[in-house]
Motif scaffolding. Structure first.
Motif, PDB file in Angstrom:
ATOM      1  N   ALA A  47    -105.129  38.273  21.951  1.00 28.58           N
ATOM      2  CA  ALA A  47    -106.582  38.513  22.017  1.00 28.58           C
ATOM      3  C   ALA A  47    -107.300  37.218  22.369  1.00 28.58           C
ATOM      4  O   ALA A  47    -106.758  36.116  22.229  1.00 28.58           O
ATOM      5  CB  ALA A  47    -107.092  39.070  20.685  1.00 28.58           C
ATOM      6  N   TRP A  80    -112.555  39.343  15.339  1.00 27.59           N
ATOM      7  CA  TRP A  80    -111.737  39.735  16.492  1.00 27.59           C
ATOM      8  C   TRP A  80    -110.287  39.276  16.324  1.00 27.59           C
ATOM      9  O   TRP A  80    -109.363  39.963  16.774  1.00 27.59           O
ATOM     10  CB  TRP A  80    -112.305  39.138  17.788  1.00 27.59           C
ATOM     11  CG  TRP A  80    -112.290  37.631  17.820  1.00 27.59           C
ATOM     12  CD1 TRP A  80    -113.268  36.796  17.380  1.00 27.59           C
ATOM     13  CD2 TRP A  80    -111.231  36.798  18.294  1.00 27.59           C
ATOM     14  NE1 TRP A  80    -112.899  35.476  17.549  1.00 27.59           N
ATOM     15  CE2 TRP A  80    -111.653  35.451  18.112  1.00 27.59           C
ATOM     16  CE3 TRP A  80    -109.980  37.030  18.854  1.00 27.59           C
ATOM     17  CZ2 TRP A  80    -110.870  34.354  18.467  1.00 27.59           C
ATOM     18  CZ3 TRP A  80    -109.189  35.943  19.215  1.00 27.59           C
ATOM     19  CH2 TRP A  80    -109.640  34.624  19.026  1.00 27.59           C
ATOM     20  N   HIS A 117    -106.045  41.548  13.969  1.00 27.27           N
ATOM     21  CA  HIS A 117    -104.644  41.561  14.399  1.00 27.27           C
ATOM     22  C   HIS A 117    -103.719  40.925  13.368  1.00 27.27           C
ATOM     23  O   HIS A 117    -102.500  41.095  13.444  1.00 27.27           O
ATOM     24  CB  HIS A 117    -104.494  40.790  15.721  1.00 27.27           C
ATOM     25  CG  HIS A 117    -105.244  41.395  16.863  1.00 27.27           C
ATOM     26  ND1 HIS A 117    -104.801  42.489  17.562  1.00 27.27           N
ATOM     27  CD2 HIS A 117    -106.442  41.053  17.410  1.00 27.27           C
ATOM     28  CE1 HIS A 117    -105.676  42.801  18.518  1.00 27.27           C
ATOM     29  NE2 HIS A 117    -106.683  41.940  18.442  1.00 27.27           N
TER      30      HIS A 117
END
Length: 494
Positions: free
Chosen positions: A481, A389, A393
């Motif tokens: 995030a 996750w 990015h």
């Protein structure tokens, strides 16, 4: 009829194949954890630059890093050619490593006995006869430990060690062409480059067979074996000296990882006591032959472990798992011996069966019994959260500042760099790693000023922060995030 018998598969081939399928699947289902991120990061750096890789976990030069072994370079080449991510290549390596290990075990046991059942018994003893407390470490071949460590270079190196022991046993007993001795030397050099600490146990095994069987060569051929062993040593030295990525001699006297390995000496009886069911078999071998190679392997291995404790070089404790091999394999060879069984062998077989069952039910069952199918709540391999996750990015090579225990060990496996690496490495001085760790603490301190934080960002090229739920994002950071399972926060800075 003889032809039909020769085509019949051995018990080890049948059950070994089933074991390979089962353990490959078991290792695949274990989430990325522990040292996995380090090895995946090595592949990522080699994928980015095969000839001059950066530091495995930091934005720094990687010259001299012992992680850049022939095994890792081959993985990096595969990643570059296929486009696979580092973690994918490492995961897939588990099946290959296990195949090398199983075939090596088969060859080694055949050098000890012609029994068809001995290799299978040796495998069972090796993966189950440990103790009633989990022994989880790279290079430990218990069933539970293997699920997490099959993809690691140590497993491949140990598999090669079994092949080296088998070849040494054959050469020591029967001799052979000089090319075979040169091949043994190349194999030993390769093991040393791939996993230096496992090579200590590998060399102990080689020396044990040379001392036990090799020095008994008939006088008429004594000169040729001496020449062969010298050629083996010379070939090993050439392989080691010509490897361009790092020098094994730079590792001599390096105590940077000794502190990490101190815990290997804790709870030793609980972790290993079942393996000593093989001690009567080892003693019986010693009575029959005072220079039995398995006995010499055990004695030399135990002496090395004791030296690690007395000297404070606790890294030598990493060979504990392989030091159990003589006990486990001596027991297997004894139980696979010709019938009729003596009363002593019947007692030994009963104790072995009880030990295998006790170890499986108390420690090892969770390795092969999925949590969803677990009827009683067996111990399971560690289940660390995934950091994909955050990695989605962060571009490969960008620098992340974090002191999260699991993130520092997992995140570099996806391509990012850290400010402060989690592990010591020969390519970075420990003083520099300490300075970087201090900078991370200074940045994350509640009393840090914007100017102090900006100085850290500039010095180390920080692009991202990964913060635990207890840490507050500074005002200059932009939250991007959140971790779905840990609550950690990914924020952009700089």
């Amino acid at each position: 009829m003889g032809g039909r018998r020769s085509l019949r598969p051995s018990p080890y081939l049948v059950f070994g194949t089933l074991f390979w399928v089962l353990m490959t699947a078991a290792a695949w289902r274990v989430p990325v954890c522990c040292d996995f991120g380090q090895h995946a990061a090595v592949v990522e750096r080699l994928k980015a630059d095969l000839l001059d890789p950066a530091h495995p976990m930091a934005a720094a030069p990687g010259d001299g890093s012992a992680y850049y072994s022939p095994y890792a370079v081959l993985q990096g080449l595969i990643a570059k050619v296929t486009g696979l991510a580092g973690w994918q290549v490492v995961k897939l390596s588990g099946a290959v490593n296990l195949l090398v290990l199983l075939t090596g075990i088969g060859r080694f046991v055949k050098a000890l006995t012609p029994s068809r059942w001995a290799p299978l018994l040796a495998l069972a003893c090796m993966v189950l006869l440990w103790g009633t407390k989990m022994a989880w470490w790279s290079g430990y071949l218990g069933l539970m430990s293997m699920t997490g460590h099959l993809p690691f270079p140590s497993t491949f190196a140990i598999g090669l060690a079994f092949w080296a022991w088998a070849l040494t046993a054959r050469l020591a007993r029967d001799g052979g062409p000089l090319l075979a001795y040169a091949g043994l030397g190349a194999l030993c050099g390769l093991i040393l480059l791939i996993h230096p600490i496992s090579s200590v146990a590998a060399m102990i095994g080689v020396v044990a067979f040379v001392l036990g069987w090799g020095l008994r060569a008939a006088p008429e051929r004594s000169r040729r074996p001496a020449l062969g062993w010298a050629l083996a040593a010379l070939t090993a030295a050439l392989v080691i000296l010509t490897w361009p990525y790092y020098s094994v001699f730079a590792l001599l006297g390096d105590s940077s990882v000794d502190g990490i390995h101190r815990q290997l000496y804790d709870a030793m009886p609980e972790r290993f006591w079942l393996a000593f069911l093989g001690l009567p078999a080892l003693v019986a071998r010693w009575r029959r032959d005072r220079r039995d190679p398995l006995v010499l392997m055990f004695v030399l291995g135990a002496a090395t472990i004791a030296y690690g404790w007395v000297s404070g070089h606790y890294t030598y404790g990493r060979i504990m798992g392989l030091t159990l091999i003589p006990l486990q394999f001596a027991l297997a060879v004894e139980l696979a011996g010709p019938r009729p069984w003596t009363w002593g062998r019947r007692v030994l077989a009963t104790l072995c069966g009880a030990g295998l069952a006790l170890s499986f039910l108390s420690v090892q069952a969770g390795a092969v019994v999925p949590r969803a199918l677990d009827p009683v709540g067996f111990d399971q391999p560690p289940r660390w959260p995934s950091y994909d996750w955050a990695a989605r990015h962060i571009a490969p090579g960008e620098v992340v500042l974090t002191d999260s225990y699991r993130a520092t060990r997992s995140l570099p496996g996806y391509g990012p760099n850290l400010v402060a690496p989690a592990w010591p490495d020969a390519s970075m001085a420990e003083t520099e790693r300490a300075r970087r760790s201090q900078a991370v603490r200074r940045y994350l301190s509640a009393g840090s000023t914007p100017a102090e934080r900006a100085a850290v960002v500039r010095r180390f090229g920080v692009r991202w922060l990964l913060l635990t739920p207890q840490q507050r994002a500074p005002r200059e950071a932009v939250v991007v995030a959140w971790g779905p399972h840990t609550g950690e926060v990914l924020a952009r800075v700089g």
